[in-house]
Design an enzyme around this catalytic site. Structure first.
Site, PDB file in Angstrom:
ATOM      1  N   CYS A 283       0.822  -1.216   0.000  1.00 16.95           N
ATOM      2  CA  CYS A 283       0.000   0.000   0.000  1.00 16.95           C
ATOM      3  C   CYS A 283       0.855   1.266   0.000  1.00 16.95           C
ATOM      4  O   CYS A 283       0.565   2.225   0.724  1.00 16.95           O
ATOM      5  CB  CYS A 283      -0.943  -0.002   1.191  1.00 16.95           C
ATOM      6  N   ALA A 284       1.901   1.279  -0.783  1.00 18.51           N
ATOM      7  CA  ALA A 284       2.748   2.478  -0.874  1.00 18.51           C
ATOM      8  C   ALA A 284       1.928   3.656  -1.377  1.00 18.51           C
ATOM      9  O   ALA A 284       0.866   3.481  -1.990  1.00 18.51           O
ATOM     10  CB  ALA A 284       3.907   2.208  -1.822  1.00 18.51           C
TER      11      ALA A 284
ATOM     12  N   ALA B 214       0.871   3.667  -4.910  1.00 14.50           N
ATOM     13  CA  ALA B 214      -0.189   2.705  -5.242  1.00 14.50           C
ATOM     14  C   ALA B 214      -1.567   3.364  -5.286  1.00 14.50           C
ATOM     15  O   ALA B 214      -2.480   2.872  -5.961  1.00 14.50           O
ATOM     16  CB  ALA B 214      -0.193   1.555  -4.239  1.00 14.50           C
ATOM     17  N   ARG B 215      -1.697   4.496  -4.608  1.00 17.64           N
ATOM     18  CA  ARG B 215      -2.965   5.240  -4.675  1.00 17.64           C
ATOM     19  C   ARG B 215      -3.192   5.748  -6.099  1.00 17.64           C
ATOM     20  O   ARG B 215      -4.275   5.621  -6.662  1.00 17.64           O
ATOM     21  CB  ARG B 215      -2.949   6.414  -3.701  1.00 17.64           C
TER      22      ARG B 215
ATOM     23  N   LEU C 145       6.403  -2.179  -3.956  1.00 15.63           N
ATOM     24  CA  LEU C 145       7.220  -2.388  -2.742  1.00 15.63           C
ATOM     25  C   LEU C 145       8.592  -1.724  -2.893  1.00 15.63           C
ATOM     26  O   LEU C 145       9.020  -1.402  -4.002  1.00 15.63           O
ATOM     27  CB  LEU C 145       7.407  -3.892  -2.520  1.00 15.63           C
TER      28      LEU C 145
ATOM     29  N   LYS D 168       9.180   1.245 -10.541  1.00 13.57           N
ATOM     30  CA  LYS D 168      10.616   1.507 -10.713  1.00 13.57           C
ATOM     31  C   LYS D 168      11.154   2.189  -9.476  1.00 13.57           C
ATOM     32  O   LYS D 168      10.356   2.830  -8.770  1.00 13.57           O
ATOM     33  CB  LYS D 168      10.906   2.321 -11.982  1.00 13.57           C
TER      34      LYS D 168
ATOM     35  N   ARG E  97      13.281   5.684   0.167  1.00 13.29           N
ATOM     36  CA  ARG E  97      14.195   5.990  -0.943  1.00 13.29           C
ATOM     37  C   ARG E  97      15.561   6.502  -0.501  1.00 13.29           C
ATOM     38  O   ARG E  97      16.432   6.745  -1.330  1.00 13.29           O
ATOM     39  CB  ARG E  97      13.521   6.981  -1.902  1.00 13.29           C
TER      40      ARG E  97
END
Lengths: 363, 363
Positions: free
Chosen positions: A16-17, A20-21, A81, A104, A176
């Site tokens: 659910c990063a 992803a929304r 992910l 990516k 990141r």
């Protein structure tokens, strides 16, 4: 329409990063896809994500990634992910015969990516990386200009910038900037796009030499926060890029040809969702006495009904559909482009690690 | 007004190069200058040049450069000769107490330039290089943006391109591709501007390291037709440029700061003479869901009554006037900027000659 009746490509979301929304919205906007499942390490998070992002009522929510891969109704997965988890989950998805739309940077290095690609190939599932701007209709129009021998001529130089000022919270906490999560830092996150832009402009040939630009910036854990590189191609094309977490949000490509010049100022994320502009200079000459030029540059506006990320999902889903419904083989173009991008990412990283020495790119 | 009565700065033109047409017009447009003489190796050429370019009726035409320098009515000379002749004629002009407006590239190397600057200093005459865009009011407005800590922040990266597609006649015949005339080729002609743009953006500090980008292009005589370089500054600013005789006419600066971004697409020669645009992005953020950005970029239009080359002549002439009429000393800023530009030109050339190895810049 109930789930069982759908002829749409049925997505499961693996994680659910935040990104992803945006991609969930795109899957629901695309006419040939829907969402049937979402998995998170926490059941609560998955349930909240489905609710907050307008998932269909029949979509299942799972407290694990495995459950999504085991759901027989899932045709394809979108995997947002952290990069360090891609190898494990993309390979597993492929083995479970799920088509793979992979966020990516796709892998920590080309060795990992090759394992993912081999797993997809061996299972006959489609692989594509989630590089959205490739799918905006503007991108094809810009390419047509670069391919125009009269108005653009031969490509000579490319420059690309993708940066954003991520701020202290990001720089302390985001995946990141964590070596165990997205070890490629800004190179993987924003440099990925610059490298793709250069390869795209150069017709997807690989450069022969990649040289990182002195100096890069790193955080305390050694993750790249900003860097640049120059890429030399066999036919003399000279490309440069700069990517950063430490500078204002900027998304530039400039492509210089013998007879023309193209520039775009919002290549990764168009300033406006429904229309993408780009700017063209063709056969530009100094006017008399070198006062001014003729002709002036022109603006081209390319409209799109669907946002570029929905165009991406539509393209991916149409490839999946061809395999699933019509028995076609997998498309090889997107995996090839993805692999070339990773090869150059690796070369830039290697050049930085070698003290900014040139790195010959292996084919 | 007859010549004897004028309080204007009186120019002599040393050589009838094509660019001298534009600068002659500028001298006549500038409110504090006029032309009183022109010299060429041929008397006919000088006479035709004066006639074709609207010189005042009293302007003398000479069949030699020496005669211009010996004309007591000449206060200042504009020297558009091939670079290889600059050392001789600029030094001679200074010795004859003529102020020197010198076309760029100003010298073949900094050793030559230092002799020119020493001659000017020793004679108390003003030196300035003819880099026109420095004098457009737009340039000061752009600099104000770059200096704005709120809207631009700290400078992080600069990229500049100056190229034009010179064509076969130029590539065979022009002085700028002849090793005995303008041996610096595209680096001296268009790279000069890119380097100046970078130094300008970086507040005229010198870079610590200059690395030419693989590869440069040369003609058969070894003159540079295209090249690029990266410049690293002490505070981590990373600059790149690309200059060429082989690509479409393109004149770009992009300057990236922590909080803002500036771009200009016609920095050396504005597309229009009366107004110069530039584009500013400040505190740009992704919008919700990373769909679009806010705020959008803004266009700034800077009007100028006089073309930038006349603004240049006006600035030079006002410095000359201060010396001549008011007994001031010479201005040191323009010679310093010119020298720094030459130092970097030399470093790029040295890096190319060393096989694209980094060159430490001496102070």
């Amino acid at each position: 329409m109930a789930e069982a009746e759908t002829s749409l490509v049925r997505f499961g979301i693996v994680g659910c990063a935040n990104i992803a929304r945006k991609v969930s919205r795109a899957i629901l906007l695309s006419p040939n896809s829907t969402i049937v499942a979402v998995g998170s390490r926490s059941q609560e998070k998955a349930t909240a994500f489905a609710k907050d992002n307008g998932f269909p009522p029949w979509a299942r929510t799972y407290g694990s990634y495995d459950a999504v891969l085991d759901d027989p109704a899932v045709d394809a997965v979108y995997i947002p992910l952290p990069t360090s988890l891609h190898l494990r989950w993309a390979v597993l998805a492929a083995r479970k015969k799920k088509h793979v739309l992979l966020e990516k940077p796709v892998a920590l290095n080309v060795g990992e990516l090759d394992k993912i690609l081999a797993a997809c190939e061996s299972s006959g599932v489609q692989y594509m990386d989630a590089t959205m701007w490739m799918h905006h209709p503007r991108t094809a129009e810009m390419k047509a200009f670069i391919n125009d021998s009269q108005r653009f001529g031969r490509l000579k130089a490319v420059h690309s910038i993708f940066s954003y000022n991520s701020g202290p919270d990001f720089l302390n906490n985001d995946i990141r900037v964590k070596p165990d999560l997205d070890a490629l830092g800004a190179l993987g996150d924003t440099g990925w796009y610059c490298i793709r832009a250069i390869l795209w402009a150069a017709g997807y040939q690989l450069p022969k030499t990649v040289t990182a630009l002195r100096d890069a910036e790193f955080n305390e854990a050694g993750v790249i926060l900003s860097c640049g590189a120059s890429l030399l191609f066999h036919d003399g094309i000279l490309a440069t890029f700069y990517c950063s977490f430490l500078s204002n949000l900027t998304m530039e490509i400039s492509a210089l040809g013998t007879h023309g010049f193209l520039r775009v100022h919002d290549f990764t994320i168009p300033f406006q969702e429904k229309v993408g502009p780009f700017y063209v200079h063709a056969n530009t000459k100094f006017a008399e006495l070198s006062i001014g030029i003729e002709p002036g540059p022109t603006e081209h506006l390319v409209a799109t009904d669907l946002p570029q990320e929905a165009m991406m999902v539509k393209e991916f889903s149409s490839l999946v559909e061809k395999i699933k419904v019509h028995g076609f083989g997998t498309d090889k173009i997107w995996p090839t482009i993805s692999r070339k991008t990773q090869v150059v990412v690796d070369a830039v990283k290697a050049s930085i690690e070698k003290g900014f020495e040139p790195v010959e790119v292996a084919y």
